[in-house]
Design an enzyme around this catalytic site. Structure first.
Site: not given
Lengths: 540, 540
Positions: B186, B329, B440, B445
């Protein structure tokens, strides 16, 4: 070095939960006894699968029991298709067309604990139940029929049973993808039926194959009408595939007459349907082209599709038939006959020849041809023939309880299909005979099927079967058993003269005999075994 | 009870042999340095795969070695895609866009024994090779460029190597489907790159997914142009899928400018192509509708596809863009955005909204949303958001050598994607943020991405990034970092006033700061980490 990917099993609970989560609004239509139409949603169905799962526990069915079904293609049957394997049990679909002694044999051989049976079919099953001592319960499904229900402690009412439980609320879990999911017995023409045991892995992989665009390409937008019965080879796996992709389904129930099937194709905007050639022969006269604008695929297998049938559909409906080939031992789809780019530019006539083949192996299925004598692998040259052998993750490795002692499998684990085939350089398979029906004369093979087709090309002939008879000099010689069309006349010499224009001289049968009818098996195929026995007895 | 199906591994040798046997006539076109076109057949390619397999033995590469590739999308790269894993070795595709220190890190971390490198890319690699002491050989592939080749014992000429061996003549065999087939690191924005190790099983299953009609439906008749690089996440698995179904391929090589790509789409009758949004933004002005009549799918992923881009394609070319979502992934395809029957009857505007989502999970992939704080699973109601977590047979279980200590994976083995998403009742996923970029504030959120998109809707704004800054009272508050379009003027109050018409009052950032440029990562994504560090330092 190993990969580091998640060890998620290929198992039916995934297929169930996916459909429940994403396709709850899609529909399942059932056509019941007398043509009554009921339509429910996948959400309803999923709740009933959960209820059925709880009911199996309520009945005390053991964790890996075989659970028999004696049902047509119905939404209820589809509930059992998932409730049984998703709880770890093994779905045993009983072929309602088996002879009584075969039915008794397979229920006992599989050791079914419970059998779910539609009320209209109970009359066929009940006389046999005392010969099935290990079946504890017969769960009778109300199908709207009025068959008498015996007053017997073994009888359970399906509706009451489902109403008596709370739906299973959790996630179904099958940890080992190699666990058995379902089993189906072959209706073999020789010996006892033999059980094929499908795993979760094989069932999931086979279902995915049906979703592959180049195989059958089933999609969420499809409406599937499976005419091929769910009691045999899982209706070619199409119900599992439909649930996997969220296709709506029309379940024909016991309504197997051509007019009714044509009506379903018309009335429910069916896009994909599947059945044996006899069905599509019967349906064709009942349909007109503009009645089925949504229909995009008529999948056909079970026996070779006559070129004339596919062309008949193409000419009248605008849609040729798509052949698939397989057998109970191959889950069953091993090949499908969609055209490839290599066929672009062929004439209609040449395309019809391609469609008359069984097509190309699906991804994950491997095929090879082996010389029936030596086992030597034959080339894919469109000329060499050999026994078709198959390998792949949804091809049987053995029969349940190893009933045949492994005779049907090669030393390196491939399935001997018993079919003789030719494969062209593009991998298109053409079946030419059954191995046991080949005639070996003077070291050369003669295809009985090819010769039968030649003889049946004579206008005076209704049916013909070609069998091998022992011969001192040539080892075997072909014998033609011919049924003359009523009102016609024909001599043995005329048949031989006709064949002389069609086949090599050494292939012409020494004997041409006339019979009243070609004997048939329980599934309607020519029983050449019966003919061989008859003529062996007469000669002997 | 276990199923009795053949234990055939899901492994790449099957894919290779199938293509060699059935699709030898299909073509592989390579566009080389300077646009030179070469076309060969699958049959040629298969022979070269066999030659490469023998060459790996000739070089003494160990049986499960990692073999690096430093290549564009070329027919030669596709040879390595099969020769390496079909001989049991592990293909390690090196991302040519990594920073030098990352490249050195991954070659050493994976312990590559050999690296195959295109001549034009050698200049980039060679200065680093002394830091890669375990690489014994660098096999230099002639790509028509004239990069100087060092006189060094580690250099091997690819053409000479292949000419020096006889092609491997037998069947490739990989018995354990869980064996590693390939790995890819990655390009993570934090810490060292982490290795994802694909197995044969995961690669084969992922390839099949690409063939599923409802996923991407790649077929034998397709001509695939993979723009997404084979050096990253296997070009979304499309080359493996194309070989599996026998699709012809056009390999763009290093020709990554929009004009060249548009030319390939036009000149080679491409039907399916795949790349990131930036590519399709660049190509659109270079194409006219009637130039690409064969094009049927433009697959796009890597980052969210702007609605305007897909609509731009739909309006100009007649074909909207099809979104896919995934990450290294996830092999990488986990969702694709084909419309479903539930969307029938929607207006063009509503359809565009659906196409702006990431679509539905493919078969075998499971998704769920977890509250970033509590881990509690959230409903698929089109409103609740949560961290997107993924499970399935082609989703990573861990990183190579467990480099992150398992932080990226939940206790029950699901991948934490780091993406925040909303899922609607039909399973359509809409990404709203990265977990680490969420703000947050007072227990609620705030999506930084949503707010950025709002701000970037102001005509005066070139770019905007919203980050969280610590706040005593609210725990975190959003800060907007805005780049003013050259020639425009804008005040912080104007930005706040504009936002007041778009978002809830409590979400409006307290601070709006103006910057010259949003810092970017090596792959061109906004590096909010850099911004957070910058402003933390300024505040601290």
């Amino acid at each position: 070095m190993l990969g580091q990917m998640q060890n998620r099993p290929l198992a039916l609970p995934h297929v169930f939960h996916r459909a429940e989560q994403m396709f709850g609004h899609k529909t399942l239509t059932g056509i019941g006894v007398g043509g009554a139409v009921t339509t429910g949603t996948y959400a309803d169905w999923a709740q009933r699968v959960r209820r059925t799962a709880a009911a199996l526990d309520e009945l005390g069915v053991s964790p890996d029991a075989r659970v028999g079904t004696f049902c047509w293609n119905t939404p209820t049957h589809l509930e059992l298709y998932f409730a049984v394997p998703c709880t770890g049990r093994v779905l045993h679909t009983l072929n309602i067309r088996l002879f009584p002694e075969q039915l008794v044999y397979i229920v006992n051989h599989a050791d079914d604990e419970v059998v779910f049976v539609e009320r209209a079919l109970l009359g066929q099953l009940w006389p046999l139940v005392d010969q099935m001592p290990n079946v504890r319960k017969f769960v009778v499904i109300d199908d709207g029929s009025d068959t008498e229900i015996p007053d017997d402690a073994r009888i359970v009412d399906h509706a009451q049973l489902l109403a008596s439980v709370e739906p299973f609320a959790g996630d179904f879990v099958v940890e080992d993808e190699n666990r058995a999911a379902a089993m189906c017995y072959t209706s073999g023409t020789t010996g006892n039926p033999k059980g094929v045991v499908y795993s979760h892995r094989s069932t999931v992989l086979h279902s995915i194959a049906v979703l592959i665009a180049d195989v059958a390409g089933l999609i969420e937008r499809d409406v599937l009408l499976p005419i091929v019965p769910m009691f045999h080879a899982n209706a070619w796996g199409t119900p599992y595939a439909a649930v996997f992709c969220g296709a709506s389904m029309v379940m024909p129930g016991p309504n197997m007459v051509p007019k009714a099937i044509a009506g379903m194709l018309r009335d429910h905007d069916v896009t994909v349907t599947a059945g044996v050639p006899t069905i599509w022969m019967g349906v064709l006269p009942e349909l007109e082209r503009d009645q089925v604008p949504h229909l995009r695929m008529v999948l056909c297998g079970g026996s070779a599709v006559p070129r004339s049938l596919s062309e008949g559909w193409r000419e009248k409906i605008g849609l040729p038939i798509t052949q698939a080939w397989g057998m109970t031992e191959t889950s069953p789809i091993a090949t499908t006959g969609m055209l490839r780019s290599v066929h672009d530019g062929l004439s209609d006539d040449e395309l019809a020849d391609v469609r008359a083949t069984q097509g190309q192996a699906t991804p994950l299925v491997e095929l090879r041809l082996a010389d029936p004598d030596t086992g030597e692998i034959q080339p894919w040259d469109g000329e060499a023939s050999g026994e078709l052998q198959a390998a792949g993750p949804w091809i049987a490795a053995s029969y349940y309880l190893n009933e045949d002692g492994g005779k049907q499998f090669t030393a390196d684990g491939w399935l001997r299909t018993g079919d003789v085939a030719i494969i062209d350089p593009n991998g298109f398979v053409r079946l030419v005979d059954r191995t046991k029906d080949l005639v070996k004369s003077g070291g050369e093979w003669i295809s009985s099927v090819d010769m039968e087709n030649q003889i049946m090309g004579m206008p005076e002939v209704a049916e013909a079967a070609v069998i091998a008879v022992p011969d001192e000099k040539w080892s075997e010689r072909p014998m033609a058993c011919v049924v003359i069309r009523s009102g016609s006349e024909l001599t043995a010499q005329q048949v031989k003269d006709y064949l002389a224009t069609k086949v090599a001289k050494w292939q012409i049968p020494d004997d041409v005999v006339f019979i009243d009818e070609v004997p048939k098996t329980s599934t309607g195929k020519f029983s050449k075994k019966t003919l061989r026995e008859k003529f062996a007895a007469e000669k002997g």
